[in-house]
Design a protein around this motif. Structure first.
Motif, mmCIF file in Angstrom:
data_model
loop_
_atom_site.group_PDB
_atom_site.id
_atom_site.type_symbol
_atom_site.label_atom_id
_atom_site.label_comp_id
_atom_site.label_asym_id
_atom_site.label_seq_id
_atom_site.Cartn_x
_atom_site.Cartn_y
_atom_site.Cartn_z
ATOM 1 N N MET A 30 0.857 -1.188 0.000
ATOM 2 C CA MET A 30 0.000 0.000 0.000
ATOM 3 C C MET A 30 0.888 1.231 0.000
ATOM 4 O O MET A 30 1.815 1.321 0.804
ATOM 5 N N LYS A 32 1.680 5.261 0.520
ATOM 6 C CA LYS A 32 1.291 6.318 1.443
ATOM 7 C C LYS A 32 0.063 7.042 0.883
ATOM 8 O O LYS A 32 0.009 7.372 -0.297
ATOM 9 N N VAL A 49 -0.285 -5.961 9.682
ATOM 10 C CA VAL A 49 0.652 -4.955 9.190
ATOM 11 C C VAL A 49 2.075 -5.459 9.412
ATOM 12 O O VAL A 49 2.512 -5.636 10.553
ATOM 13 N N GLY A 52 5.032 -0.309 7.956
ATOM 14 C CA GLY A 52 4.270 0.891 7.648
ATOM 15 C C GLY A 52 3.352 1.282 8.793
ATOM 16 O O GLY A 52 3.243 0.582 9.795
ATOM 17 N N PHE A 54 -0.626 3.022 9.802
ATOM 18 C CA PHE A 54 -2.006 3.262 9.373
ATOM 19 C C PHE A 54 -2.720 4.120 10.405
ATOM 20 O O PHE A 54 -2.390 4.100 11.581
ATOM 21 N N ALA A 94 -3.266 4.466 4.860
ATOM 22 C CA ALA A 94 -1.828 4.281 5.055
ATOM 23 C C ALA A 94 -1.170 5.650 5.244
ATOM 24 O O ALA A 94 -1.337 6.539 4.416
ATOM 25 N N ASP A 97 4.237 4.258 3.168
ATOM 26 C CA ASP A 97 4.203 3.049 2.354
ATOM 27 C C ASP A 97 4.151 1.866 3.322
ATOM 28 O O ASP A 97 4.758 1.918 4.397
ATOM 29 N N ALA A 98 3.408 0.843 2.942
ATOM 30 C CA ALA A 98 3.194 -0.255 3.888
ATOM 31 C C ALA A 98 3.123 -1.599 3.174
ATOM 32 O O ALA A 98 2.783 -1.676 1.984
#
Length: 188
Positions: A30, A32, A49, A52, A54, A94, A97-98
């Motif tokens: 995901m 940002k 997760v 990253g 959230f 997000a 970045d994840a």
């Protein structure tokens, strides 16, 4: 963090059972700013997760309220939406970045057949979620704004360099100005 180790820890499963369910968790990236869950959408997945940050938030008539900020090692979803198939109350976005591992609802339904005691494990997981929420509510009503800040800062120091302070202020139930005054007073 490895998805199998996390599943074993959260659900207290033996390795052979973890190996049965871990393939159902799909790795996703995901960017940002991307929404994991948009306003009014139904949560169709429960995600771990891996990396990253959230933010879980909602828009009221007068302001945006951030309910939770979390990252690596946590699960994300709108639990009531995921379990009861209703429109989500929360949006999840997000902040960086994840990388997540997602379990989609259709696959989740198969866990009862894969693991006979899944209903008990699911109840324990939901009870853990409730305990975390209950502790947060207790802290919110029993601690001063400064104590809430100090407690949160101690647990999440890294967030203060990665997350806009207005989101942290909202999580703590205070205005950004109050957060700024407290930070100046305690010197962090």
């Amino acid at each position: 963090m490895n998805i199998e180790a996390q599943l074993q820890q959260v659900f207290d499963l033996p390795p052979q059972q973890v190996r049965k369910i871990s393939p159902y968790f799909v790795e996703e990236q995901m960017a940002k700013g991307m929404f994991f869950l948009g306003q009014g959408q139904r949560a169709d997945r429960l995600s771990f997760v891996a990396s990253g940050l959230f933010r879980v938030f909602a828009q009221t008539e007068s302001k945006e309220v951030t309910q939770w900020i979390g990252g690596s090692g946590y699960f994300i979803t709108d639990l009531s939406s995921f379990l009861f198939d209703q429109p989500g109350r929360w949006q999840i976005q997000a902040l960086t970045d994840a990388k997540i591992f997602s379990l989609y609802k259709d696959d989740y339904k198969h866990f009862e057949a894969l693991i006979p005691e899944w209903n008990v494990l699911e109840k324990r997981f939901i009870a853990k979620c409730f305990m975390i929420l209950e502790k947060r509510v207790f802290d919110f009503i029993s601690l001063s704004a400064e104590e809430r800040y100090l407690h949160y800062f101690e647990q999440h120091k890294a967030y203060f360099n990665q997350v806009p302070l207005q989101y942290i202020a909202s999580v703590l139930g205070m205005t950004p100005e109050t957060l700024s005054r407290i930070r100046s007073k305690v010197g962090s």
